[in-house]
Design a protein around this motif. Structure first.
Motif, mmCIF file in Angstrom:
data_model
loop_
_atom_site.group_PDB
_atom_site.id
_atom_site.type_symbol
_atom_site.label_atom_id
_atom_site.label_comp_id
_atom_site.label_asym_id
_atom_site.label_seq_id
_atom_site.Cartn_x
_atom_site.Cartn_y
_atom_site.Cartn_z
ATOM 1 N N ARG A 1 5.821 5.359 1.731
ATOM 2 C CA ARG A 1 4.551 6.078 1.877
ATOM 3 C C ARG A 1 3.371 5.123 2.055
ATOM 4 O O ARG A 1 2.428 5.412 2.788
ATOM 5 C CB ARG A 1 4.306 6.969 0.648
ATOM 6 C CG ARG A 1 5.244 8.155 0.541
ATOM 7 C CD ARG A 1 4.955 9.192 1.617
ATOM 8 N NE ARG A 1 3.582 9.679 1.552
ATOM 9 C CZ ARG A 1 3.180 10.698 0.830
ATOM 10 N NH1 ARG A 1 4.057 11.353 0.079
ATOM 11 N NH2 ARG A 1 1.916 11.086 0.839
ATOM 12 N N VAL A 2 3.413 3.985 1.344
ATOM 13 C CA VAL A 2 2.327 2.995 1.417
ATOM 14 C C VAL A 2 2.961 1.667 1.825
ATOM 15 O O VAL A 2 3.282 0.828 0.980
ATOM 16 C CB VAL A 2 1.601 2.870 0.062
ATOM 17 C CG1 VAL A 2 0.363 1.995 0.200
ATOM 18 C CG2 VAL A 2 1.218 4.237 -0.481
ATOM 19 N N PRO A 3 3.171 1.434 3.119
ATOM 20 C CA PRO A 3 3.939 0.268 3.549
ATOM 21 C C PRO A 3 3.178 -1.055 3.476
ATOM 22 O O PRO A 3 3.784 -2.114 3.490
ATOM 23 C CB PRO A 3 4.298 0.605 5.001
ATOM 24 C CG PRO A 3 3.207 1.509 5.459
ATOM 25 C CD PRO A 3 2.787 2.303 4.249
ATOM 26 N N TYR A 4 1.836 -1.015 3.436
ATOM 27 C CA TYR A 4 1.058 -2.248 3.517
ATOM 28 C C TYR A 4 0.758 -2.755 2.119
ATOM 29 O O TYR A 4 0.299 -2.007 1.259
ATOM 30 C CB TYR A 4 -0.231 -2.024 4.301
ATOM 31 C CG TYR A 4 0.016 -1.302 5.604
ATOM 32 C CD1 TYR A 4 0.916 -1.807 6.531
ATOM 33 C CD2 TYR A 4 -0.620 -0.100 5.878
ATOM 34 C CE1 TYR A 4 1.171 -1.135 7.707
ATOM 35 C CE2 TYR A 4 -0.377 0.576 7.063
ATOM 36 C CZ TYR A 4 0.522 0.061 7.969
ATOM 37 O OH TYR A 4 0.767 0.737 9.136
ATOM 38 N N ARG A 5 0.958 -4.050 1.892
ATOM 39 C CA ARG A 5 0.909 -4.616 0.545
ATOM 40 C C ARG A 5 -0.524 -4.900 0.107
ATOM 41 O O ARG A 5 -1.017 -4.324 -0.843
ATOM 42 C CB ARG A 5 1.750 -5.888 0.477
ATOM 43 C CG ARG A 5 3.224 -5.630 0.689
ATOM 44 C CD ARG A 5 3.996 -6.928 0.768
ATOM 45 N NE ARG A 5 5.421 -6.678 0.942
ATOM 46 C CZ ARG A 5 6.307 -6.738 -0.018
ATOM 47 N NH1 ARG A 5 5.915 -7.020 -1.238
ATOM 48 N NH2 ARG A 5 7.584 -6.506 0.203
ATOM 49 N N ILE A 6 -1.232 -5.820 0.777
ATOM 50 C CA ILE A 6 -2.600 -6.176 0.392
ATOM 51 C C ILE A 6 -3.577 -5.856 1.515
ATOM 52 O O ILE A 6 -4.628 -5.265 1.283
ATOM 53 C CB ILE A 6 -2.688 -7.668 0.016
ATOM 54 C CG1 ILE A 6 -1.811 -7.967 -1.206
ATOM 55 C CG2 ILE A 6 -4.122 -8.062 -0.288
ATOM 56 C CD1 ILE A 6 -1.803 -9.424 -1.609
ATOM 57 N N LEU A 7 -3.208 -6.222 2.741
ATOM 58 C CA LEU A 7 -4.084 -5.984 3.886
ATOM 59 C C LEU A 7 -3.502 -4.896 4.765
ATOM 60 O O LEU A 7 -2.309 -4.934 5.108
ATOM 61 C CB LEU A 7 -4.246 -7.277 4.704
ATOM 62 C CG LEU A 7 -4.933 -8.442 3.986
ATOM 63 C CD1 LEU A 7 -4.866 -9.693 4.835
ATOM 64 C CD2 LEU A 7 -6.371 -8.104 3.677
#
Length: 616
Positions: A606-612
């Motif tokens: 659902r939220v594939p991007y870690r920091i950026l």
């Protein structure tokens, strides 16, 4: 010490929390302090169970076999029965009807058992959450009946098999022999596997972070050396690779007893402010034994008191230029103090009970000296780790920046500080004030809940923060940079953007952790996990997995831009902070994947991007 019943690696049946269901689990480890077993279910979920909630595989299978083969007559001890019809025996037709009725009752019982046993598996979500079954989505069809995942069908078939065996009252003789033979093979295999497991060493192995023992040794030796090199290079008029390494000063320029005494006085003054009975008292996160430690929140009051003391000292003739002139000596004094504190922590942790140890500790003396063995070392009510996290280093950072501002005015003959120095001081003062104003948020961080207190946190809090985080101000004293107002406006906009992301994301996370049922958070979507906790997948935490880290990076860049682009030294902090946050994000990832299992995998989709976030 009570002996453990099950060995590591043994496959047993573990009760699912809140239900009467038992599923196959693997024993991962055993905590001798809390007497809890860490087990792993087939879906990857790891939980801690009591010994009473764990049963051997053989106990279930023997119960099924006994249920299938025993009869009321055998339980009464009768060896044979007369085949002649007695007056009390009903006719054959009557017996058949009774048998048919009995079979119908059994079918009804099977149905009821299936319904009762499967009900607890469907975890009830909150009103603002996505329904989950062991971490997977549960789609609801038009009729209101959920379309369950294939994994639930597996549990259903397993239960049906168990119930049908349990209530099979008249099996054929060949079926009984086959079942008994199969049962003996299974029991023999299980016992031999258990015996091999019990003969194996029972020591718990952990994946050591930071490269294990060689990595932490390199860090402990490299950090002080890196600190000295950076400060010596920054003192040079023209720092460059051609002048590397910088010449080492004489011993008297590296160490001075008076400077060490001033640092001890500073530490004791902050400890005194910490002990003042001002500010509210709150409870921390639950510990392994269920206790909650109490913490007094008076960090912002300590900052105000420190400002009053420093202001009075300057008014009565104290010269803060002394800090700039002996900056390297102050850094080495803080490093020596942090080393002595780490030795004290290691010695006292040797006698600490198992329930007081940190989850990150490993049992290796060198690694635990670095990562910290004891989770919450306290002298009475004085919490050493919590105190060092925000007080001496963070407030000291503000004092160091103020000393650099006054040193710039003196050395560059300025009536007022430069715009670049003003920006750096203002930005970093806002950061410190925000941390102390929201002091309670520290209690839910990994530093407090997971890591022990050892050299890593002691050196980081007492040395690295005040002497590396103030590096931009220290650089501007000897290398002035003129910043135009248009450029300053862009830097301020970048700083405010990073601060808004950082503060709003942290506030949303802390509010959700304190009260997930808060009506103000009803619009947020969550994923329910098998541990009972929820994962946010909307709001700031649906944008990237760590929006607070993104805000931190933007603010770090805004701190360095006022120094210009004449040298890479002011941007060391940005490079270091990027590496730090990427490493911390990887630690968070491993910790959450072990804890939440399939629910975390769903969250990552659902939220594939870690920091950026990805820029299109």
């Amino acid at each position: 010490m009570p002996s453990r019943k099950f060995a590591d690696g043994e496959v047993v049946r573990g009760r699912w929390p809140g239900s009467s269901l038992y599923y196959e689990v693997e024993i991962l480890s055993h905590d001798s302090g809390s007497q809890l077993y860490t087990v792993k279910y087939k879906d990857g979920t790891e939980l801690e169970l009591k010994e009473s909630d764990i049963k051997p595989l053989t106990s279930f299978r023997q119960r099924k076999s006994g249920s299938a083969s025993s009869s009321p007559s055998r339980r009464r001890g009768s060896r044979s029965r007369s085949r002649s019809r007695s007056p009390g025996r009903p006719p054959r037709s009557s017996r058949r009807s009774a048998s048919a009725s009995h079979q119908a009752d059994i079918k009804e019982m099977r149905k009821e058992v299936l319904e009762v046993k499967l009900t607890p598996l469907v975890l009830k979500p909150f009103g603002n959450s996505i329904s989950r079954y062991n971490g997977e989505t549960e789609r609801t069809e038009r009729g209101g009946m959920p379309h369950r995942h294939a994994e639930e069908k597996f549990h259903l078939s397993e239960e049906r098999s168990y119930v049908s065996t349990q209530y099979s009252l008249r099996p054929r003789r060949e079926e009984i022999k086959a079942m008994d033979s199969k049962e003996e093979n299974i029991v023999t295999t299980t016992r031999s596997a258990s015996l091999k497991t019990s003969q194996a060493p029972a020591t718990q192995t952990k994946d050591l972070e930071f490269g294990g023992v060689p990595g932490v040794l390199l860090i402990m030796l490299g950090l002080p050396a890196c600190l000295c090199l950076l400060l010596l290079m920054c003192k040079q008029k023209e720092p460059s690779l051609l002048n590397f390494p910088p010449p080492l000063p004489a011993w008297q320029d590296l160490w001075e007893t008076r400077v060490f005494g001033v640092y001890i006085l500073w530490f004791l003054m902050q400890a005194l402010f910490y002990l003042l009975p001002v500010g509210k008292v709150v409870e921390g996160m639950p510990l392994a034994d269920g206790r909650r430690l109490k913490y007094r929140l008076n960090g912002f009051c300590a900052l105000l008191l420190t400002s009053a003391v420093i202001g009075a000292a300057v008014f009565w003739g104290a010269d803060l230029y002394y800090v700039y002139g002996h900056f390297l000596q102050f850094a080495l004094a803080a490093a020596a103090f942090s080393l002595g504190l780490s030795v004290y922590l290691a010695v006292r942790a040797a006698g600490a009970p198992p329930c007081a140890l940190a989850p990150s500790s490993s049992g290796n003396a060198i690694y635990d000296f670095f990562i910290g063995r004891e989770l919450n070392p306290r002298i009475g009510t004085f919490d050493l780790k919590y105190f060092c996290e925000l007080r001496p280093g963070l407030i000291g950072w503000v004092v160091v920046n103020l000393a650099m501002l006054l040193a710039e005015m003196r050395l560059q003959n300025r009536a007022a500080p430069s715009l670049a120095m003003t920006l750096v001081n203002s930005f970093q003062l806002l950061y410190v004030v925000d941390a102390l104003w929201n002091e309670e948020a520290l209690l839910t961080t990994m530093d407090i809940t997971h890591d022990g207190f050892g050299f890593m946190l002691a050196f980081g809090d007492l040395v690295w923060v005040p002497f590396i985080y103030s590096f931009q101000a220290f650089y501007l004293v000897g290398h002035p940079n003129e910043v135009s107002w248009p450029m300053a406006s862009l830097i301020i906009a970048l700083k405010l953007c990073g601060y808004v992301i950082f503060r709003r994301a942290n506030s949303q996370k802390n509010a959700f952790r304190k009260n997930p049922a808060d009506p103000k958070l009803a619009h947020l979507k969550t994923i329910h996990t098998s541990t009972g906790k929820d994962l946010l997948v909307s709001g700031w935490w649906g944008f990237v997995r760590h929006p607070n880290y993104l805000g931190d990076l933007l603010m770090a860049l805004a701190w360095s831009l006022p120094c210009g682009f004449g040298h890479a030294l002011p941007y060391f902090y940005v490079a270091y902070f990027t590496v730090l946050l990427v490493h911390r994000e990887a630690r968070d990832e491993r910790h959450c994947r072990r804890r939440y299992g399939l629910a975390w995998e769903q969250y990552c989709r659902r939220v594939p991007y870690r920091i950026l976030p990805r820029v299109y």
